[in-house]
Design a protein around this motif. Structure first.
Motif, PDB file in Angstrom:
ATOM      1  N   UNK A 121       0.802  -1.213   0.000  1.00 36.77           N
ATOM      2  CA  UNK A 121       0.000   0.000   0.000  1.00 36.77           C
ATOM      3  C   UNK A 121       0.840   1.269   0.000  1.00 36.77           C
ATOM      4  N   UNK A 122       0.287   2.386  -0.473  1.00 36.78           N
ATOM      5  CA  UNK A 122       1.059   3.631  -0.615  1.00 36.78           C
ATOM      6  C   UNK A 122       1.576   4.182   0.705  1.00 36.78           C
ATOM      7  N   UNK A 123       0.809   4.052   1.770  1.00 40.84           N
ATOM      8  CA  UNK A 123       1.270   4.576   3.053  1.00 40.84           C
ATOM      9  C   UNK A 123       2.380   3.692   3.631  1.00 40.84           C
ATOM     10  N   UNK A 124       2.271   2.390   3.408  1.00 43.60           N
ATOM     11  CA  UNK A 124       3.364   1.514   3.834  1.00 43.60           C
ATOM     12  C   UNK A 124       4.632   1.810   3.034  1.00 43.60           C
ATOM     13  N   UNK A 125       4.479   2.029   1.736  1.00 43.32           N
ATOM     14  CA  UNK A 125       5.649   2.371   0.915  1.00 43.32           C
ATOM     15  C   UNK A 125       6.290   3.661   1.413  1.00 43.32           C
ATOM     16  N   UNK A 126       5.466   4.579   1.894  1.00 42.48           N
ATOM     17  CA  UNK A 126       5.985   5.848   2.392  1.00 42.48           C
ATOM     18  C   UNK A 126       6.894   5.641   3.605  1.00 42.48           C
ATOM     19  N   UNK A 127       6.618   4.599   4.397  1.00 44.60           N
ATOM     20  CA  UNK A 127       7.468   4.352   5.567  1.00 44.60           C
ATOM     21  C   UNK A 127       8.866   3.899   5.173  1.00 44.60           C
ATOM     22  N   UNK A 128       9.061   3.522   3.913  1.00 42.72           N
ATOM     23  CA  UNK A 128      10.391   3.143   3.430  1.00 42.72           C
ATOM     24  C   UNK A 128      11.326   4.361   3.314  1.00 42.72           C
ATOM     25  N   UNK A 129      10.743   5.551   3.233  1.00 39.67           N
ATOM     26  CA  UNK A 129      11.520   6.730   2.828  1.00 39.67           C
ATOM     27  C   UNK A 129      12.693   7.042   3.739  1.00 39.67           C
ATOM     28  N   UNK A 141      -3.144 -17.418  -7.072  1.00 37.26           N
ATOM     29  CA  UNK A 141      -3.107 -16.311  -8.034  1.00 37.26           C
ATOM     30  C   UNK A 141      -4.210 -15.299  -7.740  1.00 37.26           C
ATOM     31  N   UNK A 142      -5.374 -15.808  -7.325  1.00 32.65           N
ATOM     32  CA  UNK A 142      -6.482 -14.912  -6.985  1.00 32.65           C
ATOM     33  C   UNK A 142      -6.147 -14.065  -5.764  1.00 32.65           C
ATOM     34  N   UNK A 143      -5.472 -14.654  -4.787  1.00 33.30           N
ATOM     35  CA  UNK A 143      -5.064 -13.889  -3.604  1.00 33.30           C
ATOM     36  C   UNK A 143      -4.143 -12.742  -3.997  1.00 33.30           C
ATOM     37  N   UNK A 144      -3.188 -13.031  -4.859  1.00 32.66           N
ATOM     38  CA  UNK A 144      -2.272 -11.993  -5.321  1.00 32.66           C
ATOM     39  C   UNK A 144      -3.014 -10.907  -6.098  1.00 32.66           C
ATOM     40  N   UNK A 145      -3.941 -11.335  -6.952  1.00 36.95           N
ATOM     41  CA  UNK A 145      -4.704 -10.370  -7.760  1.00 36.95           C
ATOM     42  C   UNK A 145      -5.578  -9.486  -6.880  1.00 36.95           C
ATOM     43  N   UNK A 146      -6.181 -10.079  -5.846  1.00 34.79           N
ATOM     44  CA  UNK A 146      -7.032  -9.304  -4.944  1.00 34.79           C
ATOM     45  C   UNK A 146      -6.224  -8.250  -4.192  1.00 34.79           C
ATOM     46  N   UNK A 147      -5.040  -8.639  -3.727  1.00 35.23           N
ATOM     47  CA  UNK A 147      -4.188  -7.677  -3.017  1.00 35.23           C
ATOM     48  C   UNK A 147      -3.724  -6.575  -3.956  1.00 35.23           C
ATOM     49  N   UNK A 148      -3.330  -6.954  -5.158  1.00 36.41           N
ATOM     50  CA  UNK A 148      -2.876  -5.957  -6.127  1.00 36.41           C
ATOM     51  C   UNK A 148      -4.001  -4.973  -6.456  1.00 36.41           C
ATOM     52  N   UNK A 149      -5.215  -5.472  -6.557  1.00 36.02           N
ATOM     53  CA  UNK A 149      -6.355  -4.591  -6.854  1.00 36.02           C
ATOM     54  C   UNK A 149      -6.610  -3.610  -5.702  1.00 36.02           C
ATOM     55  N   UNK A 150      -6.493  -4.104  -4.471  1.00 33.18           N
ATOM     56  CA  UNK A 150      -6.657  -3.209  -3.315  1.00 33.18           C
ATOM     57  C   UNK A 150      -5.625  -2.094  -3.346  1.00 33.18           C
ATOM     58  N   UNK A 151      -4.379  -2.472  -3.603  1.00 30.80           N
ATOM     59  CA  UNK A 151      -3.305  -1.477  -3.624  1.00 30.80           C
ATOM     60  C   UNK A 151      -3.515  -0.476  -4.752  1.00 30.80           C
ATOM     61  N   UNK A 152      -3.953  -0.955  -5.905  1.00 31.92           N
ATOM     62  CA  UNK A 152      -4.219  -0.051  -7.031  1.00 31.92           C
ATOM     63  C   UNK A 152      -5.301   0.962  -6.666  1.00 31.92           C
ATOM     64  N   UNK A 153      -6.319   0.494  -5.959  1.00 36.72           N
ATOM     65  CA  UNK A 153      -7.390   1.411  -5.545  1.00 36.72           C
ATOM     66  C   UNK A 153      -6.878   2.433  -4.544  1.00 36.72           C
ATOM     67  N   UNK A 154      -6.034   1.989  -3.605  1.00 35.60           N
ATOM     68  CA  UNK A 154      -5.449   2.923  -2.642  1.00 35.60           C
ATOM     69  C   UNK A 154      -4.531   3.925  -3.333  1.00 35.60           C
TER      70      UNK A 154
END
Length: 486
Positions: free
Chosen positions: A322-330, A466-479
């Motif tokens: 997710x974008x906020x988790x990625x932000x913690x990498x900074x 594969x569906x689990x990965x796709x579902x997570x990717x879709x959530x992240x794309x929406x965020x």
């Protein structure tokens, strides 16, 4: 007449029983057929095996023809040409970043399953009570994810850097913290050293062990590793602490730091330069004799050390974070970007020196536990995916594929005292298994070649993964989309 009747009865007893009267096959929920079983404990393959499960347990394992004749199941899996291993364990993960990141953290749980990881050890973040709640929800079947074993809130000093802690400034505070952790029914105790006084660190380790809890943590610079081991620490997190134990002048350097004669940077430089193999082997043999395990977390160490060579902007795994988790990498990224050429070279050298001791630990008999440090703050250390990189680094550093695989399947259960239930594909064990399309004893990268995961007895086939990965990717794309809206 009686003689004739007796003769008839005797003759009847010799007739074969009708088919319906023969012993009926036992019932199972899942039957895996024709698999090559990977016996991780002995580092060998057992071909043409069948495994029957009922509920969350394995109820039978053996020659395929024998098991197939004795069992019937509602679901059958043809595993010819596949390799069956126990479920993988990641023994060092984190969840955190603040309450606003709870959903992004929960979205990480399926990533572990999709990568064959059926159990994780949460080493505490700043959402400890949420994670403890998830632990119960997963156990009850209300939340999908790996089995969670958690430390709950970590023990720290007063006003520490890390959030989500039990602050302690006295022995009475530590006593209260241990009592609270017992009340929370944590699986182990995590102790860190941001502001915790060294004497209280040792006291907390002793109190945890006295309360029947395993203790792990970050050993203060003002203490020797041997002092922490003597107090009863159960595992050493991060390989740099194991490296410190191999420094001939560790006691003198530690005392100088504690007395303020040298600062942290000077102490670190002296420790890095002072490694002595004979000293190390003696220390590591003592660790092994005392049952102290080591979780190296090489993957994150290498990633951060070599950020100058790879900025990870093209990593496909970013699509699952997710974008906020990625932000913690900074914070790590920004700090690495400011490093001078000399500091970059030093980063590389420190990693290489630390990683080089891995085969020494193995040779000394220390149990190595695979753990990634994946989660918030740790840049490009992707939950689920990182464990496969961790294992590959172990082999690159001198472990055999069998030893690396054991670090991710048997070491975790051994540390928790759960080898009676986990760590092997055997009758009576937990039905947590991973079906691979390649042989991990030949090439450790085969742990990524996942055909199916059996999680607590439930089949997660490749389509489901594969569906689990796709579902997570879709959530992240929406965020991501929501984050870019004005």
């Amino acid at each position: 007449m009686k003689t004739l009747l007796a003769a008839l009865l005797a003759a009847t007893a010799l007739l074969p029983l009708p088919a319906a009267a023969k012993t009926a096959p036992a019932r199972a929920d899942l039957l895996i057929r024709h698999a090559t079983l990977v016996d991780v404990e002995h580092g060998r393959l057992v071909p043409d095996q069948a495994v029957a499960t009922r509920g969350d347990r394995i109820v039978a394992v053996g020659n395929d023809a024998t098991i197939a004749a004795a069992w019937r199941a509602g679901k059958n899996v043809e595993a010819r040409g596949r390799y069956l291993i126990p479920g993988l364990w990641d023994m060092h993960v984190h969840f955190g970043g603040g309450p606003e990141l709870i959903e992004e953290n929960k979205a990480l749980l399926p990533l572990y399953i999709a990568n064959g990881i059926t159990t994780v050890r949460d080493a505490s973040g700043d959402l400890p009570y949420d994670v403890l709640r998830w632990r119960g929800e997963i156990a009850d079947g209300r939340l999908f994810g790996p089995t969670l074993l958690s430390s709950g809130p970590k023990i720290e000093g007063i006003k520490p850097v890390w959030k989500g802690t039990l602050e302690t400034g006295s022995e009475a505070d530590v006593d209260q913290a241990i009592a609270k952790l017992k009340e929370l029914n944590v699986n182990f105790v995590k102790i860190t050293d941001s502001t915790l006084k060294p004497d209280l660190f040792l006291y907390a380790v002793r109190k945890a062990r006295g309360a029947g809890l395993r203790a792990s943590g970050h050993i203060p610079m003002a203490l020797t590793v041997g002092q922490a081991i003597e107090a009863g620490i159960s595992s050493i997190e991060h390989i740099d602490y194991a490296h410190k134990a191999g420094v001939k002048d560790e006691a003198r350097i530690t005392a100088d730091f504690a007395a303020g004669r040298i600062d942290r940077a000077q102490a670190s430089a002296q420790l890095d330069a002072g490694f002595d193999e004979a000293t190390a082997m003696a220390a590591y043999r003592d660790m092994a004799a005392r049952g102290v395990f080591v979780t190296p977390t090489l993957s994150i160490s290498r990633t951060v050390a070599y950020l100058d060579q790879n900025d990870h902007s093209a990593d496909p795994e970013l699509a699952y974070i997710g974008p906020r988790l990625r932000k913690t990498y900074d914070w790590r990224i920004e700090r690495a970007a400011k490093a001078t050429p000399d500091q970059i070279a030093q980063r590389h050298a420190i990693y290489e020196h630390n990683a080089a001791i891995l085969p020494l630990l193995q040779q000394a008999g220390v149990t190595i536990m695979a753990g990634t440090d994946a989660g918030f703050l740790n840049s490009f250390d992707y939950p689920g995916f990182a464990l496969h990189q961790e294992l590959a680094l172990y082999v690159d550093r001198g472990l055999t594929p069998a030893q690396a695989l054991a670090s991710a399947t048997r070491a975790g259960p051994a540390w928790f005292g759960l080898l009676d239930r986990y760590g092997a594909v055997a009758e009576g064990k937990q039905a947590d298994m991973v079906l691979l399309t390649a042989n991990p004893l030949e090439d450790i990268h085969a742990t990524k070649a996942i055909d199916a995961v059996i999680l607590r007895g439930t089949l997660q086939d490749r389509a489901r993964l594969d569906a689990l990965l796709a579902e997570t990717k879709a959530k992240v794309a929406a965020w991501n989309a929501a984050a870019t809206r004005p």
